[in-house]
Design a protein around this motif. Structure first.
Motif, PDB file in Angstrom:
ATOM      1  N   GLN A   4      -3.841   6.899   9.126  1.00  0.00           N
ATOM      2  CA  GLN A   4      -3.056   5.719   8.753  1.00  0.00           C
ATOM      3  C   GLN A   4      -1.964   5.399   9.786  1.00  0.00           C
ATOM      4  O   GLN A   4      -1.717   4.231  10.088  1.00  0.00           O
ATOM      5  N   ASP A   5      -1.345   6.433  10.337  1.00  0.00           N
ATOM      6  CA  ASP A   5      -0.323   6.223  11.367  1.00  0.00           C
ATOM      7  C   ASP A   5      -0.941   5.593  12.615  1.00  0.00           C
ATOM      8  O   ASP A   5      -0.364   4.686  13.216  1.00  0.00           O
ATOM      9  N   GLN A   6      -2.108   6.098  12.996  1.00  0.00           N
ATOM     10  CA  GLN A   6      -2.763   5.539  14.174  1.00  0.00           C
ATOM     11  C   GLN A   6      -3.209   4.097  13.935  1.00  0.00           C
ATOM     12  O   GLN A   6      -3.119   3.262  14.820  1.00  0.00           O
ATOM     13  N   LEU A   7      -3.668   3.813  12.708  1.00  0.00           N
ATOM     14  CA  LEU A   7      -4.062   2.442  12.382  1.00  0.00           C
ATOM     15  C   LEU A   7      -2.861   1.493  12.430  1.00  0.00           C
ATOM     16  O   LEU A   7      -2.990   0.345  12.862  1.00  0.00           O
ATOM     17  N   LYS A   8      -1.688   1.965  12.009  1.00  0.00           N
ATOM     18  CA  LYS A   8      -0.477   1.147  12.083  1.00  0.00           C
ATOM     19  C   LYS A   8      -0.136   0.821  13.536  1.00  0.00           C
ATOM     20  O   LYS A   8       0.256  -0.297  13.856  1.00  0.00           O
ATOM     21  N   ILE A   9      -0.287   1.806  14.409  1.00  0.00           N
ATOM     22  CA  ILE A   9      -0.022   1.596  15.840  1.00  0.00           C
ATOM     23  C   ILE A   9      -0.995   0.568  16.406  1.00  0.00           C
ATOM     24  O   ILE A   9      -0.603  -0.343  17.137  1.00  0.00           O
ATOM     25  N   ILE A  10      -2.269   0.692  16.059  1.00  0.00           N
ATOM     26  CA  ILE A  10      -3.279  -0.248  16.555  1.00  0.00           C
ATOM     27  C   ILE A  10      -3.000  -1.655  16.023  1.00  0.00           C
ATOM     28  O   ILE A  10      -3.126  -2.643  16.756  1.00  0.00           O
ATOM     29  N   LYS A  11      -2.568  -1.752  14.780  1.00  0.00           N
ATOM     30  CA  LYS A  11      -2.226  -3.059  14.211  1.00  0.00           C
ATOM     31  C   LYS A  11      -1.085  -3.694  15.011  1.00  0.00           C
ATOM     32  O   LYS A  11      -1.130  -4.878  15.341  1.00  0.00           O
ATOM     33  N   GLU A  12      -0.072  -2.919  15.354  1.00  0.00           N
ATOM     34  CA  GLU A  12       1.039  -3.414  16.179  1.00  0.00           C
ATOM     35  C   GLU A  12       0.541  -3.833  17.561  1.00  0.00           C
ATOM     36  O   GLU A  12       0.990  -4.846  18.103  1.00  0.00           O
ATOM     37  N   ASP A  13      -0.372  -3.034  18.127  1.00  0.00           N
ATOM     38  CA  ASP A  13      -0.949  -3.377  19.430  1.00  0.00           C
ATOM     39  C   ASP A  13      -1.648  -4.740  19.372  1.00  0.00           C
ATOM     40  O   ASP A  13      -1.514  -5.566  20.277  1.00  0.00           O
ATOM     41  N   PHE A  14      -2.414  -4.971  18.309  1.00  0.00           N
ATOM     42  CA  PHE A  14      -3.098  -6.252  18.151  1.00  0.00           C
ATOM     43  C   PHE A  14      -2.085  -7.395  18.060  1.00  0.00           C
ATOM     44  O   PHE A  14      -2.260  -8.436  18.703  1.00  0.00           O
ATOM     45  N   LEU A  95      -0.509  -4.824  27.846  1.00  0.00           N
ATOM     46  CA  LEU A  95      -0.622  -4.678  26.394  1.00  0.00           C
ATOM     47  C   LEU A  95      -2.072  -4.429  25.986  1.00  0.00           C
ATOM     48  O   LEU A  95      -2.347  -3.680  25.051  1.00  0.00           O
ATOM     49  N   LEU A  96      -2.993  -5.065  26.703  1.00  0.00           N
ATOM     50  CA  LEU A  96      -4.417  -4.864  26.401  1.00  0.00           C
ATOM     51  C   LEU A  96      -4.843  -3.443  26.740  1.00  0.00           C
ATOM     52  O   LEU A  96      -5.632  -2.835  26.031  1.00  0.00           O
ATOM     53  N   ARG A  97      -4.296  -2.941  27.831  1.00  0.00           N
ATOM     54  CA  ARG A  97      -4.605  -1.560  28.228  1.00  0.00           C
ATOM     55  C   ARG A  97      -4.152  -0.597  27.137  1.00  0.00           C
ATOM     56  O   ARG A  97      -4.878   0.325  26.762  1.00  0.00           O
ATOM     57  N   THR A  98      -2.961  -0.829  26.599  1.00  0.00           N
ATOM     58  CA  THR A  98      -2.438   0.002  25.517  1.00  0.00           C
ATOM     59  C   THR A  98      -3.318  -0.115  24.278  1.00  0.00           C
ATOM     60  O   THR A  98      -3.648   0.898  23.646  1.00  0.00           O
ATOM     61  N   LEU A  99      -3.704  -1.331  23.924  1.00  0.00           N
ATOM     62  CA  LEU A  99      -4.558  -1.566  22.760  1.00  0.00           C
ATOM     63  C   LEU A  99      -5.871  -0.799  22.886  1.00  0.00           C
ATOM     64  O   LEU A  99      -6.264  -0.055  21.987  1.00  0.00           O
ATOM     65  N   VAL A 100      -6.525  -0.950  24.016  1.00  0.00           N
ATOM     66  CA  VAL A 100      -7.821  -0.281  24.224  1.00  0.00           C
ATOM     67  C   VAL A 100      -7.648   1.235  24.221  1.00  0.00           C
ATOM     68  O   VAL A 100      -8.452   1.961  23.628  1.00  0.00           O
ATOM     69  N   SER A 101      -6.581   1.711  24.833  1.00  0.00           N
ATOM     70  CA  SER A 101      -6.320   3.150  24.869  1.00  0.00           C
ATOM     71  C   SER A 101      -6.098   3.708  23.463  1.00  0.00           C
ATOM     72  O   SER A 101      -6.652   4.764  23.109  1.00  0.00           O
ATOM     73  N   ASP A 102      -5.301   2.991  22.665  1.00  0.00           N
ATOM     74  CA  ASP A 102      -5.045   3.463  21.297  1.00  0.00           C
ATOM     75  C   ASP A 102      -6.304   3.428  20.438  1.00  0.00           C
ATOM     76  O   ASP A 102      -6.529   4.320  19.617  1.00  0.00           O
ATOM     77  N   ILE A 103      -7.128   2.403  20.618  1.00  0.00           N
ATOM     78  CA  ILE A 103      -8.399   2.341  19.881  1.00  0.00           C
ATOM     79  C   ILE A 103      -9.303   3.490  20.313  1.00  0.00           C
ATOM     80  O   ILE A 103      -9.935   4.150  19.477  1.00  0.00           O
ATOM     81  N   LYS A 105      -8.402   6.445  21.521  1.00  0.00           N
ATOM     82  CA  LYS A 105      -7.875   7.686  20.937  1.00  0.00           C
ATOM     83  C   LYS A 105      -8.257   7.793  19.460  1.00  0.00           C
ATOM     84  O   LYS A 105      -8.650   8.860  18.989  1.00  0.00           O
ATOM     85  N   PHE A 106      -8.125   6.695  18.745  1.00  0.00           N
ATOM     86  CA  PHE A 106      -8.478   6.672  17.326  1.00  0.00           C
ATOM     87  C   PHE A 106      -9.945   7.023  17.126  1.00  0.00           C
ATOM     88  O   PHE A 106     -10.284   7.860  16.276  1.00  0.00           O
ATOM     89  N   MET A 107     -10.809   6.429  17.914  1.00  0.00           N
ATOM     90  CA  MET A 107     -12.241   6.676  17.791  1.00  0.00           C
ATOM     91  C   MET A 107     -12.580   8.141  18.106  1.00  0.00           C
ATOM     92  O   MET A 107     -13.406   8.755  17.438  1.00  0.00           O
ATOM     93  N   GLN A 108     -11.924   8.698  19.106  1.00  0.00           N
ATOM     94  CA  GLN A 108     -12.169  10.100  19.454  1.00  0.00           C
ATOM     95  C   GLN A 108     -11.681  11.038  18.351  1.00  0.00           C
ATOM     96  O   GLN A 108     -12.305  12.050  18.071  1.00  0.00           O
ATOM     97  N   ASN A 109     -10.559  10.681  17.742  1.00  0.00           N
ATOM     98  CA  ASN A 109      -9.990  11.547  16.707  1.00  0.00           C
ATOM     99  C   ASN A 109     -10.736  11.492  15.372  1.00  0.00           C
ATOM    100  O   ASN A 109     -10.780  12.497  14.650  1.00  0.00           O
ATOM    101  N   PHE A 110     -11.305  10.347  15.046  1.00  0.00           N
ATOM    102  CA  PHE A 110     -11.837  10.184  13.703  1.00  0.00           C
ATOM    103  C   PHE A 110     -13.324   9.855  13.614  1.00  0.00           C
ATOM    104  O   PHE A 110     -13.867   9.759  12.530  1.00  0.00           O
ATOM    105  N   TYR A 111     -13.989   9.694  14.754  1.00  0.00           N
ATOM    106  CA  TYR A 111     -15.443   9.379  14.690  1.00  0.00           C
ATOM    107  C   TYR A 111     -16.234  10.215  15.668  1.00  0.00           C
ATOM    108  O   TYR A 111     -15.914  10.523  16.712  1.00  0.00           O
TER     109      TYR A 111
END
Length: 111
Positions: A4-14, A95-103, A105-111
């Motif tokens: 949920q914390d990572q999803l909040k970060i990704i939402k902010e990135d978007f 900002l796009l680089r950050t968005l893609v990087s956070d996504i 990381k999320f994918m690696q951690n949870f899928y």
């Protein structure tokens, strides 16, 4: 960090990337960016030069340049009455680089 914390970060990135995503999502603006990328970033191009390269009308080029400028993707330099447009090397594109990087990381951690 939990899911949920990572999803909040990704939402902010978007949210932070929204202007840039809208600006570069248009095919016409992409062609203008490609033309600008093909030049020396410090000198830039005038509207007439971009018009010649893209085969768009002058008003269309001006309209799309305004959107790209408002998003922070390009900058304008004035020389007397002449305006030169160039890619902003310290651009909001980071900002796009950050968005893609956070996504990623999320994918690696949870899928």
């Amino acid at each position: 960090m939990n899911k949920q914390d990572q999803l909040k970060i990704i939402k902010e990135d978007f949210i932070n990337s929204q202007k840039v995503l809208l600006a570069i999502g248009d095919e016409t603006r992409q062609s203008i960016l490609l033309v600008l990328m093909g030049t020396d970033c410090q000198t830039g191009l005038r509207v007439g030069e971009i018009t010649e390269e893209t085969h768009l009308s002058r008003p269309a080029v001006s309209h799309h340049l305004k959107i790209l400028r408002d998003s922070g993707v390009i900058l304008m330099r004035k020389e007397g009455t002449k305006n030169y447009y160039y890619i902003n090397v310290r651009t909001e594109l980071g900002l796009l680089r950050t968005l893609v990087s956070d996504i990623d990381k999320f994918m690696q951690n949870f899928y």
